[in-house]
Each structure stands twice: as C-alpha cells, then as structure tokens.
Scaffold this active site. Structure first.
Site, mmCIF file in Angstrom:
data_model
loop_
_atom_site.group_PDB
_atom_site.id
_atom_site.type_symbol
_atom_site.label_atom_id
_atom_site.label_comp_id
_atom_site.label_asym_id
_atom_site.label_seq_id
_atom_site.Cartn_x
_atom_site.Cartn_y
_atom_site.Cartn_z
ATOM 1 N N CYS A 1 -21.126 16.579 18.873
ATOM 2 C CA CYS A 1 -21.261 17.720 19.270
ATOM 3 C C CYS A 1 -22.147 18.575 18.222
ATOM 4 O O CYS A 1 -22.667 20.005 18.327
ATOM 5 C CB CYS A 1 -19.562 18.186 18.604
ATOM 6 S SG CYS A 1 -18.637 17.475 19.931
ATOM 7 N N CYS B 1 -16.998 14.212 15.912
ATOM 8 C CA CYS B 1 -18.539 14.071 16.782
ATOM 9 C C CYS B 1 -19.752 14.818 16.265
ATOM 10 O O CYS B 1 -20.146 15.826 16.182
ATOM 11 C CB CYS B 1 -18.162 14.885 18.322
ATOM 12 S SG CYS B 1 -19.080 15.281 19.689
#
Length: 438
Positions: A55, A52
């Site tokens: 993230c 991600c």
C-alpha cells in the site's frame, strides 16, 4: 558561490510542496460517504492498511493518478479508505487483500485485478467509468479504435435478444475489456458478415464470429477470446486466466540472463500457438513468463529454467512433461496427452494441497528473510521463540493448577462421603441391637 545547504533545502521544499499538491487530489474517505455520495458520482477507491508495505509503495502512483484525472477534467473522484478502521465498509466492497482497488459506479463495485501501475489503473478507470458499450458512428472511428486495441469486440445490428445478452455480458466483463456496437454500414469492405445481428471479435489481423451452437454461452466465448494467441504473462494476467477455463501453456524463462534454450523454448510455444491455432485455441492459452517465483508457489518446488509447464489456474493444478521436450513435435505430443488424459495431473486446491502450499510459502518467506535480512530473522526468531516458550510455560502452569484443583475436589468429595457411610453403618448396628433387646 551557491550555498549547498540552501540548494538542498530549496529542493526539499519544492518536493514537499509538490507532494502536498498532488496528494490534495486524493480524498481520505470514511463510511459516511455511503450517505453523502450522489447517485451520479464515480469513485476510484484504494482500500489500504497502515501496516501494508505494498500500500505504501502504491501511494505515489495513487496520488499521481488523482492529480492527472483532475487535470484531465475527468468525472472520476479518487479516494482512500483505511480498511483496518472501517472494516464493515471494506466488507461491503468484498476487500480480501491489500491494496484493493475498486471503482464505484451507480450501485456496482468493480474490482481491479491488474498490475499496480499508473497506466494499468488509469486504463481500467477510463474503461469502467464510461459507457458499458460504446458506439462507433463512423468508419473512421472504427478504424481509429481498431488501431488502438489488440482485441476488439463489436455488436453489429439492431435490437435483438443477442443485443440484450451482449449488453448484459459487457456490464459484467467491462473490468477486462472494451465493448463496442455499430451498424453494418461502417464495416470495411474486407469484412463480410453473412448474417445480422452478430457479435464479432477482431484480433491479429482477422476476425471471428460468435456462434452459440459451436461456442457455447456468450460470456464464456468472450472470456476465451479476450486474449491474443500468444502473450507475455505476469502474475496478474496469469491469475486472470482462472476465469477463462483455458489451460495455460508456458515457457518459463529467465529474461535477465537469456540463453539459447530460453529463446528456443519461447519460439516453440509461439510456433505451436500459431500453427495449431484451430486445434488448441479453445483449450489452451499460450505465452511465456519471466522468472519462476510465482510458479514455484504453485508447484511447491523449484522449477528449473528454462522449462515448459501447463497450468490450470482455476484450481492451481499443473502438468509437467514426463520427458524432456526438445522439439515442436514433442511439445504437441505433450499437449495431446493432456487433452486425452494421458499426462498426470498434479497439484490442485484441495484441503491437503492448500495446507502444503501454506507451509511451503511460509518456509520460503522465512528463508528469504533469513538470507536477505539475517538480523531481522534473528530478531523475529527471538521474539517468536520467547512468545512460544512463554505460552508453553503458561499453558503448563494452568494445566498443573487445574489438575491440582481437581485432585483437591476429589479428596474433599471422598472425605464427605466416608462419614456418611460410617453413620449409616452405625445406625444399622443400633437398629439390630434394639431388635435383639426386644
């Protein structure tokens, strides 16, 4: 003369040591924490996935939050969980996207839905980790809290059914706003309450009392009143409006390249919000938004800037003015048309609309990649094209093999059935010949 290589190496080492020091205050967690966590422990947890991008962008902010909370002596522990590895643990926290930010207090898991900024997350952690309803023991404390909050909910009075409702709603909505309680003695002289107990919201230099007969249930009223009349929206605050039941009246503008029309549109919306507050405060929330990217995903089209639009965030529906709005009176007429059902409702979250929105978002993503990273787009096209053609070839060969097998099986069945029919015919002929002989 100072050696440049030495300076660069020293700076790099300092940055590396600082990063290591900061990251030391964030603990990498697994599902064993369910058994080792003490009942009084409070955890601020980020659920992430290694692939991600968002993230990874949040990581520096997350480490800063961990270090700052520790330096403040906060009881909040900060951790991270790889949701790809500990899927069942993430499922318990109802993680649906990444990064997901949760605060685990007692047996309740609170979800953070605000902007991924240090200030926003820290404010959320402070609000939710503390008492659900905070006491205001003095008039000085009351004035101090008033100066720090744009919107302030306060319960005045002693034990009552209303107090129990207030505390119950506060436990549910603490993720959005603060809740306070006080006695009548701390009220400023300018504030007079006709009856007690009472729930009051203070905002924009005035106050409003909750009335169950006029305002409905307490949770809905607080959800509607937790915003000021006119706000600057981003994607997070706009998404949060889905819980309020209000329609959002937006002036969508480009603030990086402001024009006279942009300023005029914002002024018109703000004026209607103020002048018609008594008429529209229950149905509409007013504000403006910079950029049309988020709106384009809802309407599945390019919204020209500046523009007016009214959104229903509870079902992804929207209303567009049937004619160009040039004055405040025309904007009021447009809103009246929505209230009375004369303006066409568009969009929604039906199955067909969701399918169209998925196709549109995919198309926009591909278009963005092709524009900003043509080499990556070419590579992806080659990979997916190769994978698609390979799949089609395998499917064709498998289908052809199955069809050939079915033909062989059919031919074998016919061969097995033919002798059996001849044998029966021969037996019948033999029996007839024997009868004639007899």
């Amino acid at each position: 003369m100072v050696n440049k290589k030495f300076v660069v190496s020293t700076v790099s080492l300092i940055i590396l040591l600082n990063s290591a020091t900061v990251s030391a205050f964030v603990e990498e967690l697994d599902d064993k924490i369910k058994n080792t966590r003490r009942p009084d422990e409070i955890w601020l947890i980020q659920f992430y996935a290694p692939w991600c991008t968002f993230c990874k962008q949040l990581d520096p902010v997350w480490y800063e939050i961990g270090a700052e909370l520790k330096s403040m002596g906060s009881p909040i522990n900060v951790g991270k969980v790889d949701a790809d590895v500990y899927t069942s643990f993430a499922k318990e926290f109802r993680v649906t996207d990444y990064p997901a930010i949760k605060l685990w207090k007692d047996d309740v898991k609170y979800n953070y839905r605000g902007p991924r900024t240090k200030e926003g997350i820290m404010e959320f952690a402070d609000r939710v980790s503390g008492p659900v309803v905070r006491s205001l023991p003095s008039q000085q404390m009351f004035q101090n809290v008033m100066s720090r909050h744009d919107v302030l909910f306060v319960y005045f009075g002693g034990p009552s059914d209303l107090k129990e409702k207030y505390f119950s709603v506060a436990k549910e909505l603490i993720v959005h706003t603060y809740f306070f309680s006080a006695t009548r003695h701390i009220l400023p002289k300018a504030v007079t309450l006709e009856e007690y107990p009472a729930v009051v919201v203070f905002k924009e230099g005035t106050y409003f009392l909750y009335n169950e007969q006029q305002d409905g249930d307490l949770a809905s009223w607080i959800n509607r009143e937790r915003f000021v009349t006119y706000i600057t929206f981003d994607s997070y605050s706009l998404y949060a409006m889905g819980d309020t039941g209000k329609l959002v009246v937006l002036a969508v503008v480009d603030e990086k390249k402001p024009t006279k029309d942009s300023i005029r549109y914002k002024t018109m919306v703000k004026s209607v919000a103020t002048d018609y507050k008594d008429f529209y405060s229950k149905e509409f929330q007013f504000g403006h938004m910079d950029g049309n990217e988020y709106i384009n995903g809802i309407i599945m089209d390019e919204l020209p800037l500046p523009a007016f639009i009214v959104l229903n965030m509870s079902n992804d529906g929207y209303f567009l003015p049937p004619h160009k709005v040039e004055s405040m009176e025309q904007l009021v007429k447009f809103l009246d048309g929505i209230v009375k059902g004369r303006v066409k409702f568009q969009g929604g979250n039906g199955f067909y609309q969701r399918f169209l929105r998925m196709v549109f978002n995919t198309k926009m993503t591909v278009s963005t990649i092709a524009t900003e990273a043509p080499l990556l787009a070419a590579l992806l096209f080659f990979i997916f094209g190769f994978a698609g053609s390979t799949f089609c070839y395998i499917f064709y060969k498998t289908f052809d093999a199955v069809r050939s097998r079915m033909r062989e099986e059919k031919a074998k069945a016919e061969l097995l059935q033919t002798p059996r029919r001849d044998s029966k015919a021969g037996t019948r002929k033999k029996n007839l010949a024997e009868k004639k002989a007899d």
